[in-house]
Design a protein around this motif. Structure first.
Motif, short mmCIF file in Angstrom:
data_model
loop_
_atom_site.label_atom_id
_atom_site.label_comp_id
_atom_site.label_asym_id
_atom_site.label_seq_id
_atom_site.Cartn_x
_atom_site.Cartn_y
_atom_site.Cartn_z
N VAL A 9 3.79 5.71 -5.72
CA VAL A 9 3.65 5.78 -7.18
C VAL A 9 2.67 6.88 -7.55
O VAL A 9 2.95 7.70 -8.43
CB VAL A 9 3.20 4.41 -7.75
CG1 VAL A 9 2.75 4.55 -9.20
CG2 VAL A 9 4.32 3.40 -7.64
N TRP A 10 1.51 6.93 -6.89
CA TRP A 10 0.53 7.96 -7.20
C TRP A 10 1.05 9.35 -6.90
O TRP A 10 0.78 10.30 -7.64
CB TRP A 10 -0.79 7.72 -6.48
CG TRP A 10 -1.63 6.71 -7.19
CD1 TRP A 10 -1.95 5.47 -6.76
CD2 TRP A 10 -2.22 6.85 -8.48
NE1 TRP A 10 -2.71 4.82 -7.71
CE2 TRP A 10 -2.89 5.64 -8.78
CE3 TRP A 10 -2.24 7.87 -9.42
CZ2 TRP A 10 -3.58 5.46 -9.96
CZ3 TRP A 10 -2.93 7.66 -10.61
CH2 TRP A 10 -3.59 6.48 -10.86
N PHE A 20 0.82 -1.21 0.00
CA PHE A 20 0.00 0.00 0.00
C PHE A 20 0.85 1.26 0.00
O PHE A 20 0.53 2.24 -0.67
CB PHE A 20 -0.96 0.00 1.19
CG PHE A 20 -2.08 -1.01 1.06
CD1 PHE A 20 -2.79 -1.13 -0.11
CD2 PHE A 20 -2.40 -1.83 2.12
CE1 PHE A 20 -3.82 -2.05 -0.24
CE2 PHE A 20 -3.42 -2.76 2.01
CZ PHE A 20 -4.14 -2.87 0.83
N THR A 75 3.83 1.55 -1.29
CA THR A 75 4.41 1.66 -2.62
C THR A 75 3.40 2.24 -3.61
O THR A 75 3.74 3.11 -4.42
CB THR A 75 4.91 0.29 -3.12
OG1 THR A 75 5.89 -0.20 -2.20
CG2 THR A 75 5.53 0.38 -4.50
N ILE A 76 2.15 1.78 -3.52
CA ILE A 76 1.11 2.32 -4.40
C ILE A 76 0.92 3.81 -4.14
O ILE A 76 0.80 4.61 -5.08
CB ILE A 76 -0.21 1.54 -4.21
CG1 ILE A 76 -0.05 0.11 -4.74
CG2 ILE A 76 -1.38 2.26 -4.88
CD1 ILE A 76 -1.20 -0.80 -4.39
N THR A 77 0.92 4.20 -2.89
CA THR A 77 0.80 5.61 -2.54
C THR A 77 1.97 6.42 -3.10
O THR A 77 1.77 7.50 -3.66
CB THR A 77 0.74 5.78 -1.01
OG1 THR A 77 -0.34 5.01 -0.50
CG2 THR A 77 0.57 7.23 -0.62
#
Length: 67
Positions: free
Chosen positions: A30-31, A24, A26-28
């Motif tokens: 990236v965004w 989670f 990492t996804i944050t």
């Protein structure tokens, strides 16, 4: 179920949530990088880079004016 099995399940549970937390985060990240790149490419200071997304600079200006 003996004590070692319970301990193994608790360890697996903790490890699973730790790894999901990493995903989670990492996804944050990236965004956030996508947002930063979009802001850079659409800013007036980006020079010719704003030409890559010609409508984005105008959209950002309108969004800033309305908020």
């Amino acid at each position: 179920m003996d004590l070692s099995t319970i301990q193994m399940h608790l360890d697996n549970f903790a490890t699973t949530w730790t790894n999901w937390g990493k995903i989670f985060n990492t996804i944050t990240d990236v965004w956030m990088n996508v947002i930063k790149a979009t802001n850079f490419l659409s800013s007036e200071n980006a020079g010719t880079a704003a030409g890559w997304f010609p409508n984005t600079a105008n959209d950002v200006a309108v969004n800033k004016a309305t908020n």
